[in-house]
Design a protein around this motif. Structure first.
Motif, PDB file in Angstrom:
ATOM      1  N   ASN A 111       0.880  -1.236   0.087  1.00  0.00           N
ATOM      2  CA  ASN A 111       0.189   0.056  -0.048  1.00  0.00           C
ATOM      3  C   ASN A 111       0.898   1.332   0.046  1.00  0.00           C
ATOM      4  O   ASN A 111       2.226   1.295   0.338  1.00  0.00           O
ATOM      5  CB  ASN A 111      -0.885  -0.111   1.207  1.00  0.00           C
ATOM      6  CG  ASN A 111      -0.293  -0.121   2.510  1.00  0.00           C
ATOM      7  OD1 ASN A 111       0.691   0.944   2.653  1.00  0.00           O
ATOM      8  ND2 ASN A 111      -0.584  -0.994   3.317  1.00  0.00           N
ATOM      9  N   PRO A 112       0.306   2.554  -0.216  1.00  0.00           N
ATOM     10  CA  PRO A 112       1.025   3.522  -0.293  1.00  0.00           C
ATOM     11  C   PRO A 112       1.935   3.807   0.932  1.00  0.00           C
ATOM     12  O   PRO A 112       3.072   4.502   0.965  1.00  0.00           O
ATOM     13  CB  PRO A 112       0.245   4.794  -0.415  1.00  0.00           C
ATOM     14  CG  PRO A 112      -1.042   4.074  -1.287  1.00  0.00           C
ATOM     15  CD  PRO A 112      -0.983   2.660  -0.575  1.00  0.00           C
ATOM     16  N   ASP A 113       1.533   3.757   2.144  1.00  0.00           N
ATOM     17  CA  ASP A 113       2.080   3.891   3.379  1.00  0.00           C
ATOM     18  C   ASP A 113       3.341   2.852   3.570  1.00  0.00           C
ATOM     19  O   ASP A 113       4.355   3.487   3.984  1.00  0.00           O
ATOM     20  CB  ASP A 113       1.162   3.628   4.523  1.00  0.00           C
ATOM     21  CG  ASP A 113      -0.029   4.662   4.896  1.00  0.00           C
ATOM     22  OD1 ASP A 113       0.272   5.649   4.219  1.00  0.00           O
ATOM     23  OD2 ASP A 113      -0.926   4.408   5.385  1.00  0.00           O
ATOM     24  N   LEU A 114       3.078   1.707   3.173  1.00  0.00           N
ATOM     25  CA  LEU A 114       4.315   0.787   3.084  1.00  0.00           C
ATOM     26  C   LEU A 114       5.405   1.166   2.247  1.00  0.00           C
ATOM     27  O   LEU A 114       6.723   1.014   2.679  1.00  0.00           O
ATOM     28  CB  LEU A 114       3.632  -0.491   3.090  1.00  0.00           C
ATOM     29  CG  LEU A 114       4.792  -1.736   3.206  1.00  0.00           C
ATOM     30  CD1 LEU A 114       5.281  -1.888   4.371  1.00  0.00           C
ATOM     31  CD2 LEU A 114       4.059  -3.072   2.782  1.00  0.00           C
ATOM     32  N   ILE A 149       8.978   2.175   3.250  1.00  0.00           N
ATOM     33  CA  ILE A 149      10.280   1.400   2.490  1.00  0.00           C
ATOM     34  C   ILE A 149      11.267   2.247   2.005  1.00  0.00           C
ATOM     35  O   ILE A 149      12.530   2.385   2.032  1.00  0.00           O
ATOM     36  CB  ILE A 149       9.796   0.385   1.818  1.00  0.00           C
ATOM     37  CG1 ILE A 149       9.121  -0.777   2.637  1.00  0.00           C
ATOM     38  CG2 ILE A 149      10.948  -0.054   0.890  1.00  0.00           C
ATOM     39  CD1 ILE A 149       8.432  -1.786   1.587  1.00  0.00           C
ATOM     40  N   ARG A 150      10.704   3.464   1.097  1.00  0.00           N
ATOM     41  CA  ARG A 150      11.764   4.520   0.521  1.00  0.00           C
ATOM     42  C   ARG A 150      12.452   5.273   1.522  1.00  0.00           C
ATOM     43  O   ARG A 150      13.669   5.756   1.518  1.00  0.00           O
ATOM     44  CB  ARG A 150      10.725   5.280  -0.209  1.00  0.00           C
ATOM     45  CG  ARG A 150      10.196   4.511  -1.608  1.00  0.00           C
ATOM     46  CD  ARG A 150       9.293   5.670  -2.555  1.00  0.00           C
ATOM     47  NE  ARG A 150       8.843   4.858  -3.541  1.00  0.00           N
ATOM     48  CZ  ARG A 150       9.560   4.512  -4.663  1.00  0.00           C
ATOM     49  NH1 ARG A 150      10.769   4.860  -4.901  1.00  0.00           N
ATOM     50  NH2 ARG A 150       8.980   3.925  -5.578  1.00  0.00           N
ATOM     51  N   ASP A 151      11.773   5.534   2.814  1.00  0.00           N
ATOM     52  CA  ASP A 151      12.265   6.113   3.761  1.00  0.00           C
ATOM     53  C   ASP A 151      13.646   5.579   4.240  1.00  0.00           C
ATOM     54  O   ASP A 151      14.593   6.244   4.657  1.00  0.00           O
ATOM     55  CB  ASP A 151      11.440   6.816   4.873  1.00  0.00           C
ATOM     56  CG  ASP A 151      10.120   7.892   4.334  1.00  0.00           C
ATOM     57  OD1 ASP A 151      10.760   8.467   3.447  1.00  0.00           O
ATOM     58  OD2 ASP A 151       9.320   7.853   5.144  1.00  0.00           O
ATOM     59  N   TYR A 152      13.270   4.392   4.368  1.00  0.00           N
ATOM     60  CA  TYR A 152      14.201   3.423   5.215  1.00  0.00           C
ATOM     61  C   TYR A 152      15.439   3.278   4.203  1.00  0.00           C
ATOM     62  O   TYR A 152      16.613   3.481   4.642  1.00  0.00           O
ATOM     63  CB  TYR A 152      13.666   1.972   5.160  1.00  0.00           C
ATOM     64  CG  TYR A 152      14.921   0.929   5.788  1.00  0.00           C
ATOM     65  CD1 TYR A 152      15.470   0.988   6.948  1.00  0.00           C
ATOM     66  CD2 TYR A 152      15.274   0.084   4.930  1.00  0.00           C
ATOM     67  CE1 TYR A 152      16.691  -0.061   7.134  1.00  0.00           C
ATOM     68  CE2 TYR A 152      16.103  -0.922   4.916  1.00  0.00           C
ATOM     69  CZ  TYR A 152      16.959  -0.837   6.041  1.00  0.00           C
ATOM     70  OH  TYR A 152      17.858  -1.825   6.374  1.00  0.00           O
ATOM     71  N   TYR A 168       9.411  -5.883   8.800  1.00  0.00           N
ATOM     72  CA  TYR A 168       8.095  -5.313   8.573  1.00  0.00           C
ATOM     73  C   TYR A 168       6.725  -6.210   9.111  1.00  0.00           C
ATOM     74  O   TYR A 168       6.997  -7.673   8.411  1.00  0.00           O
ATOM     75  CB  TYR A 168       7.589  -4.884   7.172  1.00  0.00           C
ATOM     76  CG  TYR A 168       8.469  -3.525   6.803  1.00  0.00           C
ATOM     77  CD1 TYR A 168       7.814  -2.510   7.113  1.00  0.00           C
ATOM     78  CD2 TYR A 168       9.566  -3.386   6.227  1.00  0.00           C
ATOM     79  CE1 TYR A 168       8.488  -1.178   6.826  1.00  0.00           C
ATOM     80  CE2 TYR A 168      10.328  -2.696   5.874  1.00  0.00           C
ATOM     81  CZ  TYR A 168       9.800  -1.361   6.180  1.00  0.00           C
ATOM     82  OH  TYR A 168      10.491  -0.224   5.788  1.00  0.00           O
ATOM     83  N   LYS A 169       6.082  -6.118   9.784  1.00  0.00           N
ATOM     84  CA  LYS A 169       4.842  -7.011  10.182  1.00  0.00           C
ATOM     85  C   LYS A 169       3.673  -7.187   9.158  1.00  0.00           C
ATOM     86  O   LYS A 169       3.299  -6.046   8.857  1.00  0.00           O
ATOM     87  CB  LYS A 169       4.634  -6.731  11.586  1.00  0.00           C
ATOM     88  CG  LYS A 169       3.614  -7.607  12.228  1.00  0.00           C
ATOM     89  CD  LYS A 169       3.227  -7.219  13.672  1.00  0.00           C
ATOM     90  CE  LYS A 169       2.466  -8.424  14.415  1.00  0.00           C
ATOM     91  NZ  LYS A 169       2.370  -7.898  15.955  1.00  0.00           N
ATOM     92  N   ILE A 170       3.639  -8.545   8.987  1.00  0.00           N
ATOM     93  CA  ILE A 170       2.588  -8.628   8.014  1.00  0.00           C
ATOM     94  C   ILE A 170       1.144  -8.812   8.883  1.00  0.00           C
ATOM     95  O   ILE A 170       0.058  -8.545   8.585  1.00  0.00           O
ATOM     96  CB  ILE A 170       2.787  -9.833   7.120  1.00  0.00           C
ATOM     97  CG1 ILE A 170       4.171  -9.623   6.283  1.00  0.00           C
ATOM     98  CG2 ILE A 170       1.535 -10.069   6.103  1.00  0.00           C
ATOM     99  CD1 ILE A 170       3.924  -8.045   5.426  1.00  0.00           C
TER     100      ILE A 170
END
Length: 184
Positions: A33-36, A40-43, A54-56
């Motif tokens: 989703n856009p938040d995930l 990821i991009r920030d990390y 990341y917790k699924i």
């Protein structure tokens, strides 16, 4: 900078964040989703080199690890560990980080100050029953190492307290020692 991603038995090594997001989007259970995607991009853009998990759902995660390994084989064989800039001349040589055990065993004759927190058995005068009490003990002694200091302190205390008293491990947080200097 490359990225290693793993979700159960699905894994890949990608060269940029877009490939990583495409890989994760191809796994339906992850639910990209856009938040995930933004996280990821920030990390990836950050200076953090720790693996990110990341917790699924409960007890189910996927991980991302930043690496400089060019191939999956190099990553698996740990050939691309981040090197220390001070150690550039010999990348195979890693800095030695002293552990508690190595500090304890280091042979250095002299005076030591050791402090020990232990469970001492004492009798309660009113009831004549016994109980454990946390006791802090500090002593200066001549020793050859931190472990020798610990052994001397415990030996001394065992002669003077109830034999049911409990002493901590020399490697734990309840024993600390300081080297004071050479004896004369």
């Amino acid at each position: 900078m490359n990225l290693y991603l793993r979700y159960f038995d699905k894994e890949t090594l990608v060269h940029d964040v877009d490939d990583a997001i495409d890989f994760l989007a191809s796994i339906q259970e992850i639910g990209m989703n856009p938040d995930l995607e933004a996280d990821i991009r920030d990390y990836v853009a950050s200076d953090v080199y720790y693996p990110k998990r990341y917790k699924i759902r409960p007890r189910v995660y996927f991980i991302i690890i930043k690496t400089e390994a060019p191939t999956m084989l190099d990553f698996k064989q740990k050939k691309a560990l981040r090197s220390n800039p001070a150690n550039v001349s010999n990348p195979d040589q890693r800095d030695f980080v002293p552990t508690v055990v190595s500090k304890l065993a280091e042979q250095r004759s002299g005076w030591y100050e050791g402090s020990l927190d232990f469970k001492r058995v004492v009798m309660i005068p009113g009831t004549c029953k016994h109980e454990y009490r946390d006791t802090h003990f500090v002593a200066a002694c001549k020793a050859n190492s931190g472990l020798d200091c610990y052994n001397r302190i415990v030996e001394y205390l065992k002669e003077r307290v109830d034999n049911r008293s409990q002493f901590p491990s020399s490697k734990g947080k309840n024993f600390k020692f300081t080297y004071l200097g050479l004896w004369k």
